[in-house]
Structures are given as C-alpha cells and as structure tokens.
Scaffold this motif. Structure first.
Motif, mmCIF file in Angstrom:
data_model
loop_
_atom_site.group_PDB
_atom_site.id
_atom_site.type_symbol
_atom_site.label_atom_id
_atom_site.label_comp_id
_atom_site.label_asym_id
_atom_site.label_seq_id
_atom_site.Cartn_x
_atom_site.Cartn_y
_atom_site.Cartn_z
ATOM 1 N N ILE A 59 0.838 -1.204 0.000
ATOM 2 C CA ILE A 59 0.000 0.000 0.000
ATOM 3 C C ILE A 59 0.873 1.253 0.000
ATOM 4 N N ALA A 60 2.068 1.170 0.579
ATOM 5 C CA ALA A 60 2.992 2.305 0.556
ATOM 6 C C ALA A 60 3.457 2.594 -0.867
ATOM 7 N N TYR A 61 3.821 1.549 -1.620
ATOM 8 C CA TYR A 61 4.225 1.747 -3.016
ATOM 9 C C TYR A 61 3.077 2.344 -3.825
ATOM 10 N N THR A 62 1.872 1.833 -3.598
ATOM 11 C CA THR A 62 0.733 2.250 -4.408
ATOM 12 C C THR A 62 0.386 3.716 -4.181
ATOM 13 N N GLU A 89 3.110 -5.412 14.794
ATOM 14 C CA GLU A 89 3.308 -5.405 13.355
ATOM 15 C C GLU A 89 4.020 -4.135 12.898
ATOM 16 N N THR A 90 3.760 -3.031 13.570
ATOM 17 C CA THR A 90 4.446 -1.778 13.249
ATOM 18 C C THR A 90 5.945 -1.897 13.483
ATOM 19 N N LEU A 91 6.319 -2.441 14.633
ATOM 20 C CA LEU A 91 7.738 -2.615 14.931
ATOM 21 C C LEU A 91 8.389 -3.618 13.992
ATOM 22 N N ALA A 92 7.620 -4.577 13.479
ATOM 23 C CA ALA A 92 8.168 -5.598 12.587
ATOM 24 C C ALA A 92 8.281 -5.121 11.154
ATOM 25 N N ASP A 93 7.631 -4.011 10.810
ATOM 26 C CA ASP A 93 7.607 -3.567 9.425
ATOM 27 C C ASP A 93 8.979 -3.085 8.972
ATOM 28 N N TYR A 94 9.337 -3.483 7.770
ATOM 29 C CA TYR A 94 10.574 -2.995 7.150
ATOM 30 C C TYR A 94 10.310 -2.300 5.817
ATOM 31 N N GLY A 95 9.469 -2.892 4.972
ATOM 32 C CA GLY A 95 9.272 -2.368 3.631
ATOM 33 C C GLY A 95 8.767 -0.941 3.605
ATOM 34 N N THR A 96 7.792 -0.603 4.457
ATOM 35 C CA THR A 96 7.211 0.734 4.449
ATOM 36 C C THR A 96 8.201 1.780 4.933
ATOM 37 N N VAL A 97 8.817 1.547 6.087
ATOM 38 C CA VAL A 97 9.727 2.550 6.647
ATOM 39 C C VAL A 97 10.978 2.697 5.785
ATOM 40 N N TYR A 128 11.130 2.230 2.470
ATOM 41 C CA TYR A 128 10.752 2.915 1.238
ATOM 42 C C TYR A 128 10.507 4.401 1.481
ATOM 43 N N PHE A 129 9.982 4.739 2.651
ATOM 44 C CA PHE A 129 9.716 6.140 2.971
ATOM 45 C C PHE A 129 10.917 6.847 3.604
ATOM 46 N N GLY A 130 12.017 6.125 3.782
ATOM 47 C CA GLY A 130 13.222 6.742 4.321
ATOM 48 C C GLY A 130 13.141 7.087 5.797
ATOM 49 N N VAL A 131 12.360 6.335 6.561
ATOM 50 C CA VAL A 131 12.227 6.575 7.999
ATOM 51 C C VAL A 131 13.265 5.726 8.735
ATOM 52 N N SER A 132 14.047 6.348 9.573
ATOM 53 C CA SER A 132 15.072 5.628 10.343
ATOM 54 C C SER A 132 14.425 4.980 11.560
ATOM 55 N N ALA A 133 14.174 3.685 11.468
ATOM 56 C CA ALA A 133 13.595 2.926 12.574
ATOM 57 C C ALA A 133 14.521 1.758 12.888
ATOM 58 N N PHE A 134 14.147 0.952 13.873
ATOM 59 C CA PHE A 134 15.004 -0.162 14.285
ATOM 60 C C PHE A 134 15.217 -1.155 13.147
ATOM 61 N N THR A 135 14.151 -1.475 12.404
ATOM 62 C CA THR A 135 14.289 -2.481 11.351
ATOM 63 C C THR A 135 15.231 -2.003 10.251
ATOM 64 N N THR A 136 15.106 -0.744 9.834
ATOM 65 C CA THR A 136 16.023 -0.224 8.822
ATOM 66 C C THR A 136 17.439 -0.124 9.374
ATOM 67 N N GLY A 137 17.558 0.191 10.663
ATOM 68 C CA GLY A 137 18.884 0.262 11.277
ATOM 69 C C GLY A 137 19.586 -1.084 11.306
ATOM 70 N N ILE A 138 18.821 -2.152 11.561
ATOM 71 C CA ILE A 138 19.409 -3.497 11.575
ATOM 72 C C ILE A 138 19.939 -3.849 10.181
ATOM 73 N N PHE A 139 19.168 -3.528 9.150
ATOM 74 C CA PHE A 139 19.624 -3.798 7.788
ATOM 75 C C PHE A 139 20.881 -2.993 7.455
ATOM 76 N N ARG A 140 20.886 -1.724 7.805
ATOM 77 C CA ARG A 140 22.044 -0.885 7.478
ATOM 78 C C ARG A 140 23.284 -1.345 8.226
ATOM 79 N N THR A 141 23.109 -1.744 9.466
ATOM 80 C CA THR A 141 24.259 -2.178 10.249
ATOM 81 C C THR A 141 24.856 -3.461 9.688
ATOM 82 N N TRP A 142 24.000 -4.373 9.262
ATOM 83 C CA TRP A 142 24.475 -5.655 8.746
ATOM 84 C C TRP A 142 25.033 -5.511 7.329
#
Length: 556
Positions: free
Chosen positions: A114-117, A218-226, A228-242
């Motif tokens: 829904i974020a992409y759309t 589910e909000t804390l588990a989300d990765y695709g939305t944050v 894609y929107f460039g929001v720095s959250a824990f899930t995006t931080g884990i990906f960037r760190t790894w």
C-alpha cells in the motif's frame, strides 16, 4: 450439561512413549527458541566501534522514530478500528452487513504494497498532483501538497492496513456485551455517544488494548514501508548495520534493543487477552442496534466506505490498472519462477509449522505439566518478534556451525565445506517456522480444545496408543482446523519481506522481494503484478476470519 473431565494423560505402562513425547516437545521448543536466545545473549558480548558510532549518531533517531510510529499507528488504528466496530456492531444503517466483513479486507494488503501504491498516486509525477497542475495551471512552487514519503505517511499507511486487528477484536467485544447493561444506560437518559464512551468502551478495554498491541507489534516488525519512505527505525537500522557496516554482532545487539519494545507489547497483549473472559455475557443475545436514518445513516455509510476505500479499494484498483497496462513485459517465465519459488517456500514452511504445531499441541494435551506448558508458550513467542530480529538470530548460529564444520574439514582433510546452512533454503524455512509457528499452534490448540477429553480416554481404554488416537480420531476431526492453520501460515510466509531479504540464497527471489526491488527502483507499475498476486492470495485468511466471526441475530 457437560461435565468437565481431566485432560488425558499417559498410563504408567507407557513410560517410554511418555518420555519420548516430552523429550520431543521440550527439544522442539528449545530449538525454536534458539534465535531469540542468541539475540538476547548478544547484549552480553563485546561492543564494537560500530556500536559506539550508532550510539553517537543514529540510535536515538531509531528510538524516537519507532516511538513516534507506535504512537501514531496506535492512535490511528484505535480511531479507525473502534469507529468501524461501533458502526457495524451497534448501529443499523444501509450497507452494514456488507461493511461488517468488507472492513477486514485491508488485512490482505501488506503495508509495503500500500505504501508503493499511494506513493505512485500521490508523488509529484503521480496522477493526483498532475491533475491539480493541469486543472489550475500550477507550477512546481505554486502549491503545497503533503509529502507521502515521510514519518506521517508511514503512520497513515500502517494505520490503514493494521486497523482490522482492532476492528476484529473490538467488534466481537461489542457484540458480546450484556444487553441489559447497554439498555440500562439508554433508559437512564444517556445518548448513544454517551453510552459508547461511558459504558461500551470501558467494557471493551481489554479487547482494545489487545488489538492495538497486535497492531503495534506489526508496526515494529515492518521494514518495507519505513525503508521505502526513508524513515530511520530499528528495522532499517538493523539492515544498514548488517549490510552497510558488515557488523552482524552489532546488528544483533540493535535487534536486542528492539526486543525490549516487543516484549513490553507482548506482555500487555497477553494480559489484555487473559482479561477478555470476564467481560463476556453468558447469554448469546446481541445488543439492539441503534437505527440510523437520514444524514446520520449517510454519514455512517460514508465513514465505513471511506475507511474501506482508503485501506483496500483504491490501492487495489490502482494495482489492477498498473498490472493491466504492464503485464506484457512482466508476465513471463521469470515471473512464473517467482511464483514457483514463493509457493514452494510457503508450502514447505506451512507444512513444517503444521507438523510441529501438532507435536506441541497434542503433546501438551497428553502431558499438561508446567514444563510442557512453558515450552509450548516459548515456542509460540516467535510471532511477536520482528522478522529482522529472527533472521539475525538464525544467521548467527547457522554461520557459527558452518564456520566450525569448514574449519574442521580444512584441518583434517584440507577441503572446504562452504555454506551448508546459512545462505540456504534450510535457514530461510527455519526462520519462517520460528516466526509463524504460533499461528499454526494457536489454531491447532483451539481445535484440540473442542474435542472432549473423554474421547481420548475411551480410545485409550480400548488399547490405542497416543499416536493411534491422534491418527484415528483427532486428525479426521481436525481436518478443517488443520487446513485453516496451513492456509494462514502459507499466506503469512508469502507476504513476509525482511526475513526473506536477509536469509534468501543468492539469486533466489520471491514475489514479495521482487515487488520490493522494483518499487525501490521506482518501477512502480512493474511492481504491480507481483504485488496484486500477493494481495489476491492474502484474501484467503480474510475469508477464513469472516467465517469465524460471530453471527448476529437479526433484530430491529
């Protein structure tokens, strides 16, 4: 009147089967808990320079944005879910029957889709802003339009697809409230709005807390939305760190901090669900609905239609338009390979979850001891843990095993084993099982609970072993329940994005990953076909949940 009978237990003559059942149950739960234990244990390990860099730069952004996401999504799902539940459960207006089940449809729409759309529709080059510029002759700086790719945009997207968690539980709570209490409030002169805020909402508080807690998990588990929107959250931080820093240990420590948020919500949700039983009416009579006429009926219809349109109809229609216009270049052998990969993974993972759920659920039914109960609950905790956390928790022990085997073979035989576990489908399927076992387990346990223990005792008295009772009696009686458990996990695996991104083998992709890759490359129209395939398959659990919703008595 049914007489409660004790749960079936093994006889003394079956000490070996009892030992085997209990050992398998405890061992399975221990293996499932390994990824979470690995993440928690990472807090005791050394902290690298990368961790200190995160602490000095972006860690507080991760915490702050995650809290703001939780606050915004909590408020959004509360407003949408409770409003929709009140209208369809307690009011009578044209279209109420249709909306009572249709408002569940956004659950079939993953948040990242829904974020992409909406980005494609509302961005500067999208149809909405293009129409405004063409209609009024505006230029780039002549008007203001809300930025969809923002923290506020992420909150809106997540609220639109997660409010059904609140709607489903609160609607059931409203329908099961005592008719006498609500009628007494009205007889005392309270208006419908006063009855809602002073009586109905306080009685439904546990259901509201449980629904909001599930939405926040589910909000804390989300990765695709944050992401894609460039929001720095824990899930995006884990990906960037790894992936960016190459720091698996630091990524695990970051995931451990995310678990603090998750476990807080998990405890809140469990406590709220435990209290639900005290608010159910003993009588199966539903409260008389409030008849709405005139502008009130039109406003209620418009509110329900607006929620459904924003959460499902509009993005689904846009995906359909994109898919119809771009299927020629996308619907090829590569797409069919994606479909095959997705279905293969989902089928294997859902079957593994079902078999393990049967082992745990039936083992706990046979031996309802404290250790077995705790083991079953631990095995079912994975659904509350974000996919990124589980993926990192799987990758660390699997990589250690691979490195140990490879090192031993090099020392003993001068040969390398390569990657036997990490980077393979085995690691990915194991992560899926850890993540979604709870879905199968809860469904199987609910089905087993409907089978009277006396049936087990009768079969055991006729000489059947526990395995024979399961095969000859329980499996035929649980056929529908097992199919439901299989389908629910199948669809969850099909939609899962972060776990698949981290653990998938090289050159292996799924529908969810391909939709994410195409959308990240701004090829939104090309991403429509895999996205709409996911949405259509995601309708299966919505249909199942609609069939399980309480049927209302027809009254004026």
């Amino acid at each position: 009147m049914e007489i409660a009978t004790p749960a079936p237990t093994a006889t003394r003559g079956n000490s070996l089967p009892a030992f085997l059942w209990r050992s398998l149950l405890l061992l399975s739960a221990a293996v499932i808990a390994v990824p979470i234990l690995v993440i928690v244990a990472s807090l005791l390990g050394p902290y690298s320079d990368a961790w200190r860099h995160l602490l000095d730069t972006v860690l507080w952004d991760y915490i702050g944005n995650s809290l703001l996401l939780m606050l915004g999504v909590g408020g959004g799902t509360l407003l949408l879910g409770v409003s929709a539940a009140w209208l369809t459960a307690m009011c009578d207006f044209p279209g109420r029957r249709f909306f009572s089940w249709a408002l569940l449809l956004p659950m079939a729409m993953p948040a990242y889709i829904i974020a992409y759309t909406y980005t494609g529709m509302l961005d500067y080059a999208g149809p909405v802003q293009s129409l405004l510029r063409d209609s009024f002759g505006w230029g780039f700086d002549d008007y203001w339009f809300p930025q969809i790719r923002s923290l506020g945009g992420a909150i809106c997207m997540l609220s639109l697809v997660l409010y059904p968690y609140v709607y489903l539980l609160v609607r059931v709570a409203f329908l099961e409230q005592s008719t006498a209490v609500l009628e007494a409030s009205r007889n005392l002169g309270k208006t419908p709005w006063q009855t809602l805020f002073l009586v109905a909402l306080p009685l439904a508080r546990p259901a509201i807390a449980a629904g909001v807690s599930l939405a926040l998990m589910e909000t804390l588990a989300d990765y695709g939305t944050v992401a894609y929107f460039g929001v720095s959250a824990f899930t995006t931080g884990i990906f960037r760190t790894w992936y960016g820093l190459g720091e698996l240990q630091t990524a695990a420590q970051l995931a451990a901090f995310l678990l603090l948020f998750v476990f807080t919500l998990f405890i809140l949700e469990k406590r709220s669900r435990a209290r639900l039983r005290f608010h159910k009416s003993s009588a199966r009579s539903f409260p008389a609905r409030i008849p709405l006429r005139g502008w009130r009926a039109a406003a209620s219809f418009g509110t329900a239609l607006g929620i459904l349109t924003a959460g499902f109809l509009l993005p689904a229609a846009q995906l359909g338009v994109w898919a119809a216009g771009n299927h020629a270049g996308v619907l090829d052998s590569a797409f069919l390979q994606l479909v095959g990969n997705s279905f293969l993974l989902a089928a294997i993972a859902s079957l593994c979850c079902l078999l393990l759920a049967l082992l745990l659920g039936y083992g706990r039914r046979l031996y309802p001891g404290r250790a077995e109960t705790i083991a079953t609950r631990i095995a079912g905790m994975g659904y509350a843990v974000p996919g990124t956390v589980i993926a990192v928790g799987v990758l660390i022990p699997f990589a250690w095993i691979d490195n140990s085997i490879d090192s031993w073979l090099r020392q003993q035989f001068g040969m390398s084993s390569g990657l036997l576990l990490s980077g393979t489908l085995a690691a990915l399927v194991f992560a899926y099982v850890v993540r979604f076992l709870a879905v199968s387990l809860q469904t199987v346990e609910a089905g087993l609970a409907r089978i009277r223990p006396g049936i087990d005792e009768s079969a055991r008295s006729l000489g059947h072993s526990p395995l024979g009772v399961l095969r000859r009696i329980h499996l035929p009686m649980l056929r529908g329940t097992l199919l439901t458990a299989l389908l629910l996990v199948f669809v969850d695996v099909l939609k899962e994005l972060p776990t698949t991104l981290i653990l998938r083998p090289f050159n292996f992709s799924t529908l969810a990953v391909r939709a994410h890759e195409l959308a990240s490359d701004e090829r939104l129209a090309d991403a429509a076909l895999p996205a709409i395939a996911i949405v259509l398959i995601g309708l299966l659990p919505v249909i199942l949940m609609n069939r399980s919703m309480p049927r209302e008595q027809e009254h004026a």
